[in-house]
Design a protein around this motif. Structure first.
Motif, PDB file in Angstrom:
ATOM      1  N   GLN A  25       9.000   9.637   7.833  1.00 30.07           N
ATOM      2  CA  GLN A  25       7.583   9.589   8.200  1.00 30.07           C
ATOM      3  C   GLN A  25       7.223   8.242   8.826  1.00 30.07           C
ATOM      4  OE1 GLN A  25       5.096  11.067   4.885  1.00 30.07           O
ATOM      5  NE2 GLN A  25       6.892  12.185   4.197  1.00 30.07           N
ATOM      6  N   VAL A  26       7.777   7.153   8.275  1.00 31.46           N
ATOM      7  CA  VAL A  26       7.547   5.834   8.863  1.00 31.46           C
ATOM      8  C   VAL A  26       8.106   5.793  10.283  1.00 31.46           C
ATOM      9  CG1 VAL A  26       8.125   3.380   8.710  1.00 31.46           C
ATOM     10  CG2 VAL A  26       7.491   4.640   6.655  1.00 31.46           C
ATOM     11  N   HIS A  27       9.308   6.321  10.448  1.00 36.59           N
ATOM     12  CA  HIS A  27       9.920   6.359  11.780  1.00 36.59           C
ATOM     13  C   HIS A  27       9.060   7.157  12.749  1.00 36.59           C
ATOM     14  CE1 HIS A  27      12.641   7.984  14.913  1.00 36.59           C
ATOM     15  NE2 HIS A  27      13.137   6.753  14.873  1.00 36.59           N
ATOM     16  N   GLY A  28       8.527   8.268  12.266  1.00 37.87           N
ATOM     17  CA  GLY A  28       7.683   9.086  13.135  1.00 37.87           C
ATOM     18  C   GLY A  28       6.401   8.374  13.553  1.00 37.87           C
ATOM     19  N   LEU A  29       5.870   7.522  12.677  1.00 36.73           N
ATOM     20  CA  LEU A  29       4.630   6.806  12.989  1.00 36.73           C
ATOM     21  C   LEU A  29       4.842   5.672  13.976  1.00 36.73           C
ATOM     22  CD1 LEU A  29       2.880   6.632   9.496  1.00 36.73           C
ATOM     23  CD2 LEU A  29       2.113   7.907  11.496  1.00 36.73           C
ATOM     24  N   ILE A  30       5.986   4.995  13.919  1.00 32.24           N
ATOM     25  CA  ILE A  30       6.178   3.822  14.775  1.00 32.24           C
ATOM     26  C   ILE A  30       7.008   4.118  16.022  1.00 32.24           C
ATOM     27  CG2 ILE A  30       6.024   2.304  12.774  1.00 32.24           C
ATOM     28  CD1 ILE A  30       9.051   1.891  12.952  1.00 32.24           C
ATOM     29  N   LYS A  31       7.496   5.340  16.173  1.00 30.08           N
ATOM     30  CA  LYS A  31       8.367   5.622  17.305  1.00 30.08           C
ATOM     31  C   LYS A  31       7.621   5.575  18.636  1.00 30.08           C
ATOM     32  CE  LYS A  31       7.913  10.679  17.247  1.00 30.08           C
ATOM     33  NZ  LYS A  31       8.648  11.963  17.114  1.00 30.08           N
ATOM     34  N   SER A  32       6.297   5.681  18.605  1.00 27.69           N
ATOM     35  CA  SER A  32       5.511   5.589  19.846  1.00 27.69           C
ATOM     36  C   SER A  32       5.295   4.145  20.266  1.00 27.69           C
ATOM     37  CB  SER A  32       4.152   6.280  19.666  1.00 27.69           C
ATOM     38  OG  SER A  32       3.413   5.682  18.608  1.00 27.69           O
ATOM     39  N   THR A  33       5.737   3.183  19.460  1.00 31.96           N
ATOM     40  CA  THR A  33       5.642   1.760  19.786  1.00 31.96           C
ATOM     41  C   THR A  33       7.047   1.215  20.043  1.00 31.96           C
ATOM     42  OG1 THR A  33       5.900   0.927  17.522  1.00 31.96           O
ATOM     43  CG2 THR A  33       3.699   1.643  18.187  1.00 31.96           C
ATOM     44  N   ASP A  34       7.127  -0.081  20.344  1.00 33.31           N
ATOM     45  CA  ASP A  34       8.435  -0.707  20.533  1.00 33.31           C
ATOM     46  C   ASP A  34       8.912  -1.402  19.259  1.00 33.31           C
ATOM     47  OD1 ASP A  34       6.543  -2.679  20.581  1.00 33.31           O
ATOM     48  OD2 ASP A  34       7.485  -3.832  22.197  1.00 33.31           O
ATOM     49  N   SER A  56       0.848  -1.194   0.000  1.00 30.54           N
ATOM     50  CA  SER A  56       0.000   0.000   0.000  1.00 30.54           C
ATOM     51  C   SER A  56       0.879   1.237   0.000  1.00 30.54           C
ATOM     52  CB  SER A  56      -0.909  -0.002   1.228  1.00 30.54           C
ATOM     53  OG  SER A  56      -1.668   1.190   1.284  1.00 30.54           O
ATOM     54  N   SER A  57       0.349   2.291  -0.571  1.00 36.01           N
ATOM     55  CA  SER A  57       1.098   3.540  -0.603  1.00 36.01           C
ATOM     56  C   SER A  57       1.056   4.208   0.769  1.00 36.01           C
ATOM     57  CB  SER A  57       0.514   4.485  -1.658  1.00 36.01           C
ATOM     58  OG  SER A  57      -0.843   4.769  -1.373  1.00 36.01           O
ATOM     59  N   PHE A  58       1.923   5.178   0.953  1.00 36.29           N
ATOM     60  CA  PHE A  58       2.015   5.872   2.235  1.00 36.29           C
ATOM     61  C   PHE A  58       0.872   6.869   2.376  1.00 36.29           C
ATOM     62  CE2 PHE A  58       3.457   9.038   5.196  1.00 36.29           C
ATOM     63  CZ  PHE A  58       4.033   8.256   6.188  1.00 36.29           C
ATOM     64  N   PRO A  59       0.317   7.068   3.592  1.00 32.79           N
ATOM     65  CA  PRO A  59       0.727   6.437   4.856  1.00 32.79           C
ATOM     66  C   PRO A  59      -0.151   5.254   5.255  1.00 32.79           C
ATOM     67  CG  PRO A  59      -0.681   8.282   5.352  1.00 32.79           C
ATOM     68  CD  PRO A  59      -0.635   8.181   3.833  1.00 32.79           C
ATOM     69  N   LEU A  60      -1.084   4.838   4.388  1.00 31.23           N
ATOM     70  CA  LEU A  60      -2.060   3.830   4.780  1.00 31.23           C
ATOM     71  C   LEU A  60      -1.397   2.543   5.261  1.00 31.23           C
ATOM     72  CD1 LEU A  60      -5.018   3.018   4.985  1.00 31.23           C
ATOM     73  CD2 LEU A  60      -4.927   2.285   2.601  1.00 31.23           C
ATOM     74  N   GLY A  61      -0.407   2.053   4.525  1.00 29.60           N
ATOM     75  CA  GLY A  61       0.225   0.793   4.892  1.00 29.60           C
ATOM     76  C   GLY A  61       0.883   0.848   6.256  1.00 29.60           C
ATOM     77  N   ALA A  62       1.672   1.898   6.498  1.00 32.00           N
ATOM     78  CA  ALA A  62       2.368   2.016   7.780  1.00 32.00           C
ATOM     79  C   ALA A  62       1.380   2.167   8.934  1.00 32.00           C
ATOM     80  CB  ALA A  62       3.326   3.202   7.738  1.00 32.00           C
ATOM     81  N   VAL A  63       0.319   2.917   8.718  1.00 35.12           N
ATOM     82  CA  VAL A  63      -0.693   3.104   9.764  1.00 35.12           C
ATOM     83  C   VAL A  63      -1.397   1.787  10.068  1.00 35.12           C
ATOM     84  CG1 VAL A  63      -2.861   4.255  10.341  1.00 35.12           C
ATOM     85  CG2 VAL A  63      -1.040   5.545   9.225  1.00 35.12           C
ATOM     86  N   MET A  64      -1.718   0.999   9.023  1.00 34.11           N
ATOM     87  CA  MET A  64      -2.391  -0.286   9.219  1.00 34.11           C
ATOM     88  C   MET A  64      -1.526  -1.247  10.029  1.00 34.11           C
ATOM     89  SD  MET A  64      -4.112  -0.881   5.458  1.00 34.11           S
ATOM     90  CE  MET A  64      -4.590  -2.558   5.851  1.00 34.11           C
ATOM     91  N   VAL A  65      -0.231  -1.279   9.717  1.00 33.84           N
ATOM     92  CA  VAL A  65       0.673  -2.164  10.454  1.00 33.84           C
ATOM     93  C   VAL A  65       0.772  -1.732  11.916  1.00 33.84           C
ATOM     94  CG1 VAL A  65       3.069  -2.930  10.667  1.00 33.84           C
ATOM     95  CG2 VAL A  65       1.995  -2.813   8.422  1.00 33.84           C
ATOM     96  N   LYS A  66       0.914  -0.442  12.125  1.00 33.56           N
ATOM     97  CA  LYS A  66       1.022   0.064  13.495  1.00 33.56           C
ATOM     98  C   LYS A  66      -0.232  -0.256  14.292  1.00 33.56           C
ATOM     99  CE  LYS A  66       1.183   4.389  16.110  1.00 33.56           C
ATOM    100  NZ  LYS A  66       1.218   5.875  16.020  1.00 33.56           N
ATOM    101  N   GLU A  67      -1.399   0.019  13.717  1.00 39.40           N
ATOM    102  CA  GLU A  67      -2.648  -0.241  14.432  1.00 39.40           C
ATOM    103  C   GLU A  67      -2.856  -1.736  14.648  1.00 39.40           C
ATOM    104  OE1 GLU A  67      -4.595   2.029  15.795  1.00 39.40           O
ATOM    105  OE2 GLU A  67      -3.164   3.551  15.100  1.00 39.40           O
ATOM    106  N   GLY A  68      -2.489  -2.562  13.670  1.00 36.56           N
ATOM    107  CA  GLY A  68      -2.610  -4.004  13.831  1.00 36.56           C
ATOM    108  C   GLY A  68      -1.745  -4.534  14.955  1.00 36.56           C
ATOM    109  N   TYR A  69      -0.551  -3.949  15.096  1.00 36.70           N
ATOM    110  CA  TYR A  69       0.341  -4.370  16.176  1.00 36.70           C
ATOM    111  C   TYR A  69      -0.170  -3.903  17.537  1.00 36.70           C
ATOM    112  CZ  TYR A  69       4.512  -4.682  19.089  1.00 36.70           C
ATOM    113  OH  TYR A  69       5.394  -4.956  20.101  1.00 36.70           O
ATOM    114  N   LEU A  70      -0.630  -2.663  17.589  1.00 41.45           N
ATOM    115  CA  LEU A  70      -1.143  -2.139  18.863  1.00 41.45           C
ATOM    116  C   LEU A  70      -2.412  -2.869  19.293  1.00 41.45           C
ATOM    117  CD1 LEU A  70      -0.593   1.724  18.415  1.00 41.45           C
ATOM    118  CD2 LEU A  70       0.782   0.100  19.736  1.00 41.45           C
ATOM    119  N   ASP A  71      -3.219  -3.309  18.338  1.00 40.50           N
ATOM    120  CA  ASP A  71      -4.438  -4.073  18.655  1.00 40.50           C
ATOM    121  C   ASP A  71      -4.143  -5.548  18.912  1.00 40.50           C
ATOM    122  OD1 ASP A  71      -5.947  -1.802  18.372  1.00 40.50           O
ATOM    123  OD2 ASP A  71      -6.510  -2.215  16.283  1.00 40.50           O
TER     124      ASP A  71
END
Length: 258
Positions: A198-207, A1-16
């Motif tokens: 941008q990817v780094h900024g999206l996932i930096k709040s996770t581990d 997926s193009s940015f930022p949808l793919g990165a957001v989906m992965v982050k939310e899937g991991y947090l959930d």
């Protein structure tokens, strides 16, 4: 997926807890891709006069991703991380977000994207003003093929900051067709520093770690160049010693007609 949808989906899937950490790292590698529409229209229009090359570039992108998929799958297998037991999501229903939660998440995501774009632009201005692009180009001259002069290498380094701007920069170069084809494929599969930030900024709040994603982009450059070399060797698509990017070619024709 193009940015930022793919990165957001992965982050939310991991947090959930629908994804393990290894699965999130593995999936994050395949996000933020240049779309086939972008390649077939923007890249071909600005860089090449042959539309069929757009299909070739898309195929090289897919082959690169498939190769990375196998390489990183073996990497995670060796660490026994990819096959961690999948969390049971049926036993504990997912939290239903309210409209306020969605608005807050959307605002945070947009803020992250915009702030990282500004930072990337700031880095480009700093590098240009301090002549760091020129210095890096001189260093790379010792490593890259002799057909690339420091000015060309400087253009490639500037193009690596942001993909769309990079395509625009390549459109005003005088690269021979083979070099232009190789650089274009490398740039498309690298994605650009702006996207990485941008990817780094999206996932930096996770581990989640940023290293697998960044490593995959560097590997993608090498793999895409390999496929590009094979295509150039087998197909021999360019019969002229030099090629003028389509954008400049059109401009010159318009000037001559006037």
């Amino acid at each position: 997926s193009s940015f930022p949808l793919g990165a957001v989906m992965v982050k939310e899937g991991y947090l959930d807890k629908r994804l393990t950490k290894a699965q999130a790292h593995h999936l994050l590698i395949f996000t933020n891709q240049a779309s086939p529409i972008f390649i077939s229209i923007i890249v071909v229009t600005f860089l090449f006069q042959t539309k069929s090359l757009g299909i070739v570039i898309i195929v090289i992108q897919w082959l690169t991703n498939i190769s990375i998929a196998f390489l990183f799958r073996f990497y995670y297998q060796s660490k026994h991380a990819l096959y961690e037991p999948k969390p049971h999501t049926t036993a504990s229903p997912l939290f239903t977000a309210t409209n306020n939660d969605l608005l807050i998440k959307t605002a945070k995501t947009l803020f992250t994207i915009l702030s990282m774009m500004i930072i990337a632009r700031f880095i480009q201005v700093i590098f240009t003003s301090l002549k760091l692009f020129d210095f890096s180009a001189q260093m790379f001259t010792l490593l890259l093929p002799r057909t690339l002069d420091p000015v060309s290498i400087k253009t490639i380094l500037q193009a690596a900051i942001e993909l769309t701007q990079g395509i625009d920069l390549l459109s005003i170069t005088n690269f021979n067709p083979k070099i232009l084809f190789l650089v274009t494929n490398a740039l498309i599969n690298f994605h650009g520093l702006s996207i990485h930030m941008q990817v780094h900024g999206l996932i930096k709040s996770t581990d989640l770690s940023f290293k697998p994603y960044l490593l995959s982009r560097l590997v993608a450059v090498i793999i895409s160049l390999s496929f590009s070399y094979v295509y150039l060797f087998i197909a021999q698509p360019f019969h002229q010693s030099e090629v003028i990017p389509a954008f400049i070619y059109t401009q010159k024709n318009q000037t001559l007609s006037i």
